[in-house]
Design a protein around this motif. Structure first.
Motif, mmCIF file in Angstrom:
data_model
loop_
_atom_site.group_PDB
_atom_site.id
_atom_site.type_symbol
_atom_site.label_atom_id
_atom_site.label_comp_id
_atom_site.label_asym_id
_atom_site.label_seq_id
_atom_site.Cartn_x
_atom_site.Cartn_y
_atom_site.Cartn_z
ATOM 1 N N ASP A 1 61.728 40.735 31.597
ATOM 2 C CA ASP A 1 63.022 41.146 31.067
ATOM 3 C C ASP A 1 63.519 42.437 31.704
ATOM 4 N N SER A 2 62.633 43.159 32.362
ATOM 5 C CA SER A 2 63.000 44.447 32.956
ATOM 6 C C SER A 2 63.029 44.442 34.473
ATOM 7 N N PHE A 3 62.212 43.578 35.120
ATOM 8 C CA PHE A 3 62.056 43.618 36.569
ATOM 9 C C PHE A 3 62.228 42.226 37.170
ATOM 10 N N THR A 4 62.664 42.203 38.420
ATOM 11 C CA THR A 4 62.698 40.948 39.181
ATOM 12 C C THR A 4 61.510 40.839 40.119
ATOM 13 N N SER A 5 61.024 41.984 40.622
ATOM 14 C CA SER A 5 59.888 41.956 41.549
ATOM 15 C C SER A 5 59.366 43.373 41.739
ATOM 16 N N TRP A 6 58.149 43.451 42.296
ATOM 17 C CA TRP A 6 57.664 44.722 42.812
ATOM 18 C C TRP A 6 56.626 44.467 43.885
ATOM 19 N N THR A 7 56.422 45.479 44.722
ATOM 20 C CA THR A 7 55.291 45.520 45.642
ATOM 21 C C THR A 7 54.564 46.834 45.409
ATOM 22 N N TRP A 8 53.266 46.780 45.595
ATOM 23 C CA TRP A 8 52.399 47.939 45.331
ATOM 24 C C TRP A 8 51.284 47.909 46.358
ATOM 25 N N CYS A 9 50.839 49.075 46.805
ATOM 26 C CA CYS A 9 49.641 49.109 47.633
ATOM 27 C C CYS A 9 48.936 50.438 47.461
ATOM 28 N N ARG A 10 47.629 50.393 47.669
ATOM 29 C CA ARG A 10 46.782 51.573 47.546
ATOM 30 C C ARG A 10 45.831 51.607 48.731
ATOM 31 N N ALA A 11 45.712 52.775 49.356
ATOM 32 C CA ALA A 11 44.847 52.927 50.519
ATOM 33 C C ALA A 11 43.956 54.138 50.341
ATOM 34 N N ASP A 12 42.676 53.994 50.673
ATOM 35 C CA ASP A 12 41.787 55.146 50.742
ATOM 36 C C ASP A 12 42.214 56.047 51.884
ATOM 37 N N MET A 13 42.212 57.352 51.633
ATOM 38 C CA MET A 13 42.484 58.358 52.642
ATOM 39 C C MET A 13 41.224 59.215 52.800
ATOM 40 N N PRO A 14 41.111 59.990 53.867
ATOM 41 C CA PRO A 14 39.906 60.814 54.046
ATOM 42 C C PRO A 14 39.626 61.750 52.884
ATOM 43 N N ASP A 15 40.692 62.184 52.170
ATOM 44 C CA ASP A 15 40.513 63.139 51.081
ATOM 45 C C ASP A 15 40.921 62.573 49.725
ATOM 46 N N GLY A 16 41.166 61.264 49.630
ATOM 47 C CA GLY A 16 41.610 60.691 48.365
ATOM 48 C C GLY A 16 42.255 59.340 48.558
ATOM 49 N N ALA A 17 43.509 59.195 48.110
ATOM 50 C CA ALA A 17 44.169 57.895 48.202
ATOM 51 C C ALA A 17 45.675 58.077 48.261
ATOM 52 N N ALA A 18 46.340 57.084 48.838
ATOM 53 C CA ALA A 18 47.804 57.005 48.855
ATOM 54 C C ALA A 18 48.214 55.730 48.136
ATOM 55 N N ILE A 19 49.318 55.798 47.387
ATOM 56 C CA ILE A 19 49.836 54.654 46.645
ATOM 57 C C ILE A 19 51.325 54.542 46.912
ATOM 58 N N LEU A 20 51.766 53.330 47.209
ATOM 59 C CA LEU A 20 53.186 53.018 47.356
ATOM 60 C C LEU A 20 53.545 51.988 46.289
ATOM 61 N N TYR A 21 54.601 52.244 45.535
ATOM 62 C CA TYR A 21 55.002 51.352 44.450
ATOM 63 C C TYR A 21 56.518 51.212 44.501
ATOM 64 N N ASP A 22 56.999 50.029 44.847
ATOM 65 C CA ASP A 22 58.427 49.761 44.978
ATOM 66 C C ASP A 22 58.834 48.709 43.959
ATOM 67 N N VAL A 23 59.681 49.108 43.012
ATOM 68 C CA VAL A 23 60.072 48.274 41.877
ATOM 69 C C VAL A 23 61.526 47.870 42.024
ATOM 70 N N ARG A 24 61.803 46.597 41.750
ATOM 71 C CA ARG A 24 63.175 46.104 41.699
ATOM 72 C C ARG A 24 63.462 45.645 40.274
ATOM 73 N N ARG A 25 64.517 46.250 39.682
ATOM 74 C CA ARG A 25 64.837 46.010 38.281
ATOM 75 C C ARG A 25 65.900 44.914 38.137
ATOM 76 N N ARG A 26 65.974 44.360 36.940
ATOM 77 C CA ARG A 26 66.933 43.283 36.698
ATOM 78 C C ARG A 26 68.379 43.769 36.737
ATOM 79 N N ASP A 27 68.606 45.066 36.535
ATOM 80 C CA ASP A 27 69.980 45.573 36.598
ATOM 81 C C ASP A 27 70.424 45.867 38.025
ATOM 82 N N GLY A 28 69.570 45.541 39.014
ATOM 83 C CA GLY A 28 69.914 45.746 40.416
ATOM 84 C C GLY A 28 69.435 47.064 40.995
ATOM 85 N N SER A 29 68.986 47.980 40.168
ATOM 86 C CA SER A 29 68.477 49.255 40.662
ATOM 87 C C SER A 29 67.014 49.115 41.069
ATOM 88 N N GLY A 30 66.470 50.176 41.620
ATOM 89 C CA GLY A 30 65.080 50.154 42.054
ATOM 90 C C GLY A 30 64.463 51.530 42.010
#
Length: 287
Positions: free
Chosen positions: A157-186
């Motif tokens: 009811d809130s989202f149409t799609s998303w993509t997410w990814c997590r990668a180990d880094m030498p000192d921790g981690a990086a996360i990318l999270y891209d959300v597409r909402r039903r109202d057309g925003s992101g």
């Protein structure tokens, strides 16, 4: 993921199983009557378990949760998950113990929608993990990602799609999270944390195209420093969800990232929901 990259494991404890057709069809919409421990083992052998259980199978307090025969417990330094589940449609047992040792925690949750109905907290993005399974016989060490989500409305009811990814880094981690909402925003989140959970600046990566999955043609996309990424393995290819392993560059480092693509527009399709009990049986009793 294991240190040698040969094995992977996903564990999700659900109260109110957001992808459950039984939950969607329940007029009462009682989240406590729709609980599950989703266990997915990647590599050889592979396993998928997601048995839904009713409220009689749930017990929890501040540092413990039990769903049927499986449980999670926090002792102040480690999270221990005791798994005792069965695959479907062909029954094969998955039984053993996983121990996660977070070196620190990030600060509180992010909201994913404008109304604040959905919250996501990447609590420990890079933690040592020990996996010891009796069935199938398997033991390995690696690094793990630990998060929590909660919401007040259905995801579809809130989202149409998303993509997410997590990668180990030498000192921790990086996360990318891209959300597409039903109202057309992101919303595009580009996050980096050190091992103790402190947030560090990261330059927003460039869009990087990926091929759709082979069987169900789930759209995939990500971001990277140079706008390029490639799929190394596809772990899951379902009618509305895909999980993959990518090679890309983040923060100036070559990385391998676990990636997911979710199509909630696909998930809303009644035909897709009718397919799910094949892999997601329900047991109303406590075990």
């Amino acid at each position: 993921m294991s240190e040698d990259g040969e094995h992977g494991l996903t564990l999700i404890a659900f109260i109110g199983s957001v992808f459950s057709p039984y939950y969607a069809w329940d007029p009462a919409r009682d989240p406590f009557d729709h609980c599950a421990l989703n266990v997915v083992l990647y590599g050889r052998p592979g396993r998928f378990c997601m048995t839904e259980r009713g409220r009689a199978a749930l017990a929890r307090d501040a540092d413990h949760i039990r769903i049927g025969p499986s449980a999670m417990e926090w002792d102040g330094t480690a999270l221990t998950i005791r798994i005792d589940e069965v695959t479907a449609p062909i029954p094969r047992r998955v039984r053993g113990t996983v121990r996660l040792h977070p070196p620190g925690f990030t600060r509180g949750p992010f909201t994913l929608d404008a109304a604040g109905d959905h919250r996501w907290w990447p609590m420990a993005p890079s933690s040592p993990v020990e996996v010891r399974l009796d069935e199938p016989a398997l033991a390995w060490r690696g690094t793990a990602y630990f998060d929590t989500n909660d919401g007040d409305t259905a995801l579809e009811d809130s989202f149409t799609s998303w993509t997410w990814c997590r990668a180990d880094m030498p000192d921790g981690a990086a996360i990318l999270y891209d959300v597409r909402r039903r109202d057309g925003s992101g919303q595009n989140l580009s996050l980096r944390f050190d091992r103790a959970g402190a947030r560090r600046d990261i330059r927003p990566p460039l869009p990087a195209a990926l091929p759709p999955t082979g069987l169900w043609r789930i759209p995939r996309a990500t971001r990277s420093d140079d706008g390029h990424a490639r799929v190394l393995r596809t772990f899951e290819d379902t009618p509305f969800y895909a999980r993959s392993l990518l090679a890309s560059t983040l923060g100036g480092e070559p990385v391998q990232a676990v990636h997911e693509s979710l199509s909630l527009a696909r998930f809303r399709n009644p035909i897709v929901r009718l397919m799910l009990p094949f892999r997601m049986p329900r047991r109303a009793a406590s075990h």
